[in-house]
Scaffold this active site. Structure first.
Site, mmCIF file in Angstrom:
data_model
loop_
_atom_site.group_PDB
_atom_site.id
_atom_site.type_symbol
_atom_site.label_atom_id
_atom_site.label_comp_id
_atom_site.label_asym_id
_atom_site.label_seq_id
_atom_site.Cartn_x
_atom_site.Cartn_y
_atom_site.Cartn_z
ATOM 1 N N TYR A 28 16.500 -7.639 29.287
ATOM 2 C CA TYR A 28 17.539 -6.562 29.024
ATOM 3 C C TYR A 28 18.258 -6.526 30.600
ATOM 4 C CZ TYR A 28 20.223 -2.248 28.212
ATOM 5 O OH TYR A 28 21.239 -1.247 28.277
ATOM 6 N N VAL A 90 13.225 1.760 26.136
ATOM 7 C CA VAL A 90 13.232 1.845 24.500
ATOM 8 C C VAL A 90 13.712 0.448 23.973
ATOM 9 C CG1 VAL A 90 13.807 3.134 22.335
ATOM 10 C CG2 VAL A 90 13.044 4.306 24.748
ATOM 11 N N GLY A 98 16.558 9.347 19.897
ATOM 12 C CA GLY A 98 15.693 10.438 20.425
ATOM 13 C C GLY A 98 14.445 10.220 21.230
ATOM 14 N N LYS A 128 25.861 1.471 31.374
ATOM 15 C CA LYS A 128 26.733 2.416 30.900
ATOM 16 C C LYS A 128 26.161 3.486 29.905
ATOM 17 C CE LYS A 128 31.360 4.097 29.427
ATOM 18 N NZ LYS A 128 30.819 5.425 29.520
ATOM 19 N N TYR A 134 21.769 9.959 30.622
ATOM 20 C CA TYR A 134 21.457 10.581 31.931
ATOM 21 C C TYR A 134 22.135 11.868 32.091
ATOM 22 C CZ TYR A 134 18.259 6.777 32.688
ATOM 23 O OH TYR A 134 17.208 5.783 32.557
#
Length: 164
Positions: A28, A90, A98, A128, A134
């Site tokens: 990623y 994730v 969530g 982004k 965050y």
């Protein structure tokens, strides 16, 4: 969050799962060419005599869908320990549900239980979606700081200098 997430401390038996998730993050982040860790090294780093870091795995049912890896650091200004979040990951198909927040909440709880006074991490400038996340949870970027890294031959050369 629509589904129930389960966050657990892994065991040595989870090393292949952890390694697979670490590889997914490297892909990623477009850094797979730097990914050289193997099961033996990871086992030593997480479960050896002097563990370097800790991991928590996030499960949805019986499937690992993410993780956090972290370690303790220290603030000379506070005179207290903190926690450094090395990675939060994730799986793409579960983002926005969530699960990242649940993992960070878990880590914030660990920090408070251990008497830590701060939780810090870095984020790639191009990421982004992570930066937006965050910002939404109230994290603040540290202006005026530049991250440096010493590896490979430069690290070796500096270490050699201590022997002269």
């Amino acid at each position: 969050m629509t589904a129930t997430i389960r966050i657990v401390s892994p065991t040595k038996a989870d090393i292949p799962t952890i390694l697979g998730l670490f590889r997914e993050l490297a892909i990623y982040e477009k850094l797979e060419d730097l990914f050289i860790v193997d099961e033996a090294t990871l086992t030593e780093s997480l479960f050896g005599e002097k563990p370097s870091a800790e991991v928590r795995l996030a499960y949805l049912g019986h499937t690992a869908i993410g993780y956090i890896v972290f370690f303790q650091n220290f603030s000379t200004f506070l005179g207290r320990a903190g926690i450094y979040l090395e990675d939060l990951y994730v799986k793409p198909e579960h983002r926005g549900s969530g699960f990242g927040k649940a993992l960070l909440s878990e880590l914030a709880g660990i920090a408070l239980e251990r008497g830590c006074k701060r939780l810090e991490w870095m984020v790639l400038n191009w990421n982004k979606p992570a930066i937006d996340f965050y910002n939404r949870i109230g994290a603040e970027p540290l202006a005026g700081w530049t991250t440096y890294r010493l590896t490979g031959e430069a690290l070796h050369q500096l270490a050699v200098g201590r022997q002269e």
